[in-house]
Design a protein around this motif. Structure first.
Motif, PDB file in Angstrom:
ATOM      1  N   VAL A 127       2.769  -6.053   8.361  1.00  0.00           N
ATOM      2  CA  VAL A 127       3.177  -5.779   6.980  1.00  0.00           C
ATOM      3  C   VAL A 127       2.142  -4.922   6.268  1.00  0.00           C
ATOM      4  O   VAL A 127       0.946  -4.986   6.557  1.00  0.00           O
ATOM      5  N   HIS A 128       2.643  -4.117   5.341  1.00  0.00           N
ATOM      6  CA  HIS A 128       1.768  -3.275   4.530  1.00  0.00           C
ATOM      7  C   HIS A 128       1.365  -3.973   3.233  1.00  0.00           C
ATOM      8  O   HIS A 128       0.291  -3.691   2.697  1.00  0.00           O
ATOM      9  N   ALA A 129       2.237  -4.834   2.732  1.00  0.00           N
ATOM     10  CA  ALA A 129       2.008  -5.407   1.407  1.00  0.00           C
ATOM     11  C   ALA A 129       2.642  -6.782   1.309  1.00  0.00           C
ATOM     12  O   ALA A 129       3.596  -7.106   2.020  1.00  0.00           O
ATOM     13  N   LEU A 130       2.114  -7.573   0.380  1.00  0.00           N
ATOM     14  CA  LEU A 130       2.676  -8.884   0.044  1.00  0.00           C
ATOM     15  C   LEU A 130       3.314  -8.788  -1.330  1.00  0.00           C
ATOM     16  O   LEU A 130       2.679  -8.346  -2.294  1.00  0.00           O
ATOM     17  N   GLY A 131       4.589  -9.200  -1.422  1.00  0.00           N
ATOM     18  CA  GLY A 131       5.348  -9.017  -2.648  1.00  0.00           C
ATOM     19  C   GLY A 131       5.343 -10.213  -3.572  1.00  0.00           C
ATOM     20  O   GLY A 131       5.208 -11.360  -3.144  1.00  0.00           O
ATOM     21  N   HIS A 132       5.484  -9.927  -4.852  1.00  0.00           N
ATOM     22  CA  HIS A 132       5.580 -10.874  -5.984  1.00  0.00           C
ATOM     23  C   HIS A 132       4.900 -12.231  -5.715  1.00  0.00           C
ATOM     24  O   HIS A 132       5.525 -13.288  -5.755  1.00  0.00           O
ATOM     25  N   VAL A 154      -4.272  -4.848   3.748  1.00  0.00           N
ATOM     26  CA  VAL A 154      -2.929  -5.188   3.272  1.00  0.00           C
ATOM     27  C   VAL A 154      -2.993  -5.213   1.753  1.00  0.00           C
ATOM     28  O   VAL A 154      -3.896  -5.828   1.182  1.00  0.00           O
ATOM     29  N   VAL A 155      -2.064  -4.539   1.098  1.00  0.00           N
ATOM     30  CA  VAL A 155      -2.140  -4.436  -0.354  1.00  0.00           C
ATOM     31  C   VAL A 155      -1.334  -5.541  -1.028  1.00  0.00           C
ATOM     32  O   VAL A 155      -0.412  -6.107  -0.452  1.00  0.00           O
ATOM     33  N   ILE A 156      -1.722  -5.821  -2.265  1.00  0.00           N
ATOM     34  CA  ILE A 156      -1.097  -6.858  -3.078  1.00  0.00           C
ATOM     35  C   ILE A 156      -0.193  -6.191  -4.109  1.00  0.00           C
ATOM     36  O   ILE A 156      -0.632  -5.287  -4.827  1.00  0.00           O
ATOM     37  N   GLU A 157       1.051  -6.629  -4.165  1.00  0.00           N
ATOM     38  CA  GLU A 157       1.970  -6.065  -5.151  1.00  0.00           C
ATOM     39  C   GLU A 157       1.824  -6.758  -6.500  1.00  0.00           C
ATOM     40  O   GLU A 157       1.773  -7.988  -6.577  1.00  0.00           O
ATOM     41  N   ILE A 158       1.786  -5.933  -7.553  1.00  0.00           N
ATOM     42  CA  ILE A 158       1.990  -6.432  -8.903  1.00  0.00           C
ATOM     43  C   ILE A 158       3.396  -5.996  -9.299  1.00  0.00           C
ATOM     44  O   ILE A 158       3.698  -4.810  -9.385  1.00  0.00           O
ATOM     45  N   ASN A 159       4.254  -6.965  -9.522  1.00  0.00           N
ATOM     46  CA  ASN A 159       5.700  -6.774  -9.609  1.00  0.00           C
ATOM     47  C   ASN A 159       6.146  -6.762 -11.066  1.00  0.00           C
ATOM     48  O   ASN A 159       5.993  -7.747 -11.775  1.00  0.00           O
ATOM     49  N   ALA A 178      -4.563 -10.232 -10.005  1.00  0.00           N
ATOM     50  CA  ALA A 178      -5.111  -8.885 -10.172  1.00  0.00           C
ATOM     51  C   ALA A 178      -6.611  -8.931 -10.437  1.00  0.00           C
ATOM     52  O   ALA A 178      -7.368  -8.085  -9.926  1.00  0.00           O
ATOM     53  N   ARG A 179      -7.070  -9.895 -11.211  1.00  0.00           N
ATOM     54  CA  ARG A 179      -8.512 -10.012 -11.478  1.00  0.00           C
ATOM     55  C   ARG A 179      -9.280 -10.325 -10.193  1.00  0.00           C
ATOM     56  O   ARG A 179     -10.357  -9.767  -9.943  1.00  0.00           O
ATOM     57  N   ILE A 180      -8.738 -11.220  -9.383  1.00  0.00           N
ATOM     58  CA  ILE A 180      -9.398 -11.542  -8.122  1.00  0.00           C
ATOM     59  C   ILE A 180      -9.384 -10.335  -7.196  1.00  0.00           C
ATOM     60  O   ILE A 180     -10.383 -10.032  -6.527  1.00  0.00           O
ATOM     61  N   ALA A 181      -8.264  -9.622  -7.150  1.00  0.00           N
ATOM     62  CA  ALA A 181      -8.196  -8.404  -6.334  1.00  0.00           C
ATOM     63  C   ALA A 181      -9.263  -7.411  -6.763  1.00  0.00           C
ATOM     64  O   ALA A 181      -9.923  -6.777  -5.915  1.00  0.00           O
ATOM     65  N   LYS A 182      -9.467  -7.272  -8.045  1.00  0.00           N
ATOM     66  CA  LYS A 182     -10.518  -6.386  -8.559  1.00  0.00           C
ATOM     67  C   LYS A 182     -11.884  -6.841  -8.077  1.00  0.00           C
ATOM     68  O   LYS A 182     -12.705  -6.029  -7.614  1.00  0.00           O
ATOM     69  N   ASP A 183     -12.142  -8.142  -8.106  1.00  0.00           N
ATOM     70  CA  ASP A 183     -13.452  -8.677  -7.748  1.00  0.00           C
ATOM     71  C   ASP A 183     -13.747  -8.591  -6.257  1.00  0.00           C
ATOM     72  O   ASP A 183     -14.898  -8.359  -5.858  1.00  0.00           O
ATOM     73  N   THR A 189      -0.441  -2.391  -5.065  1.00  0.00           N
ATOM     74  CA  THR A 189       0.713  -1.515  -5.163  1.00  0.00           C
ATOM     75  C   THR A 189       1.538  -1.986  -6.348  1.00  0.00           C
ATOM     76  O   THR A 189       1.439  -3.138  -6.772  1.00  0.00           O
ATOM     77  N   THR A 190       2.361  -1.076  -6.877  1.00  0.00           N
ATOM     78  CA  THR A 190       3.175  -1.406  -8.040  1.00  0.00           C
ATOM     79  C   THR A 190       4.645  -1.241  -7.678  1.00  0.00           C
ATOM     80  O   THR A 190       5.068  -0.190  -7.218  1.00  0.00           O
ATOM     81  N   GLY A 191       5.423  -2.284  -7.892  1.00  0.00           N
ATOM     82  CA  GLY A 191       6.841  -2.242  -7.593  1.00  0.00           C
ATOM     83  C   GLY A 191       7.660  -2.630  -8.801  1.00  0.00           C
ATOM     84  O   GLY A 191       7.321  -3.585  -9.500  1.00  0.00           O
ATOM     85  N   SER A 192       8.736  -1.891  -9.032  1.00  0.00           N
ATOM     86  CA  SER A 192       9.632  -2.270 -10.126  1.00  0.00           C
ATOM     87  C   SER A 192      10.489  -3.466  -9.747  1.00  0.00           C
ATOM     88  O   SER A 192      10.902  -4.224 -10.602  1.00  0.00           O
ATOM     89  N   ASP A 193      10.756  -3.633  -8.434  1.00  0.00           N
ATOM     90  CA  ASP A 193      11.719  -4.627  -7.952  1.00  0.00           C
ATOM     91  C   ASP A 193      13.080  -4.392  -8.599  1.00  0.00           C
ATOM     92  O   ASP A 193      13.798  -5.331  -8.943  1.00  0.00           O
ATOM     93  N   ALA A 194      13.431  -3.116  -8.758  1.00  0.00           N
ATOM     94  CA  ALA A 194      14.671  -2.751  -9.428  1.00  0.00           C
ATOM     95  C   ALA A 194      15.889  -3.210  -8.632  1.00  0.00           C
ATOM     96  O   ALA A 194      15.994  -2.943  -7.434  1.00  0.00           O
TER      97      ALA A 194
END
Length: 245
Positions: A127-132, A154-159, A178-183, A189-194
């Motif tokens: 997998v490339h990313a983990l969602g929501h 592996v990137v973390i999605e902010i949904n 997101a704060r932990i990811a920063k640290d 990655t950014t997803g609309s989940d449209a």
């Protein structure tokens, strides 16, 4: 911070979405996106398409309405071993594999079980990313999982949908994630989940959250087409079609 890639979109093929791929691409063009990932739900989700739907994405044009089209899936995490519901012979044909928990497929358990599951999904290499991840029904050890994701690229999605009410209780958890990811040095990655075309490329809540915590732009892979393609190349996917973007 502006995002030019939407890494989480659904079409009518997902069974509970309401727009076609052409309609989504037109909406993406109107929003000024460079790239859009097609991420319909994988077969275990009720109402979702057969695995042939994903294997056959090779027929999709690489550009629709001037927007680059990434062939992908929102795969379901299906068990504590971290397995997803598409076989490697299918996922290796795709450009983008987003893996998520969904209640109809994976019954919520306890915090440690969810943590172990996510760690195994990361370790699988598929997998490339983990969602929501903000969904409170699937609590987990944030720092342990996000650190492992950073180490495995592996990137973390902010949904955006999670931040606008689709999963009640997600907003404060997404901020903490997101704060932990920063640290710990993880990328996002950014997803609309449209699930409807009008929401493609909608990142208003994500933008506000990342601005609030001053998340570094260079670690948001959707902040430029070049950065997103570079990430995929780091995972072994070469997309010369988009080299001019």
């Amino acid at each position: 911070m502006k995002f030019v890639v939407d890494t989480h979109t659904h079409t009518i093929s997902s069974g509970h979405a309401y727009s076609t791929l052409l309609e989504n691409a037109a909406a993406a063009a109107e929003k000024g996106l460079s790239l859009m990932c097609v991420t319909d739900h994988a077969p275990s989700m009720p109402g979702s398409p057969h695995f042939w739907h994903f294997a056959n994405q090779r027929i999709l044009p690489r550009f629709l309405h001037g927007v680059g089209i990434l062939r992908g899936v929102e795969a379901n995490i299906i068990n504590p071993d971290g397995e997803i519901d598409l076989q490697p012979q299918i996922t290796e044909q795709l450009d983008w594999v987003l893996a998520s928990f969904h209640e109809p497929v994976y019954r919520p358990a306890d915090k440690q079980t969810h943590t172990t599951t996510l760690l195994n999904t990361i370790a699988s290499g598929w997998v490339h990313a983990l969602g929501h991840l903000g969904n409170p029904n699937f609590d987990f050890e944030f720092e342990q999982v996000i650190t492992a994701a950073a180490e495995a690229n592996v990137v973390i999605e902010i949904n955006n949908s999670s931040l606008s009410g689709s999963r009640a209780g997600s907003q404060p958890r997404c901020e903490q994630i997101a704060r932990i990811a920063k640290d710990v040095g993880a990328s996002l990655t950014t997803g609309s989940d449209a699930h409807f075309a009008y929401d493609v490329g909608r990142f208003d809540h994500v933008e506000a959250l990342l601005a609030k915590i001053d998340f570094p732009e260079e670690r948001v892979i959707t902040s430029s087409a070049k950065q997103f393609i570079s990430f995929l190349e780091s995972k072994g996917t070469t997309l010369e079609t988009f080299s001019a973007l």
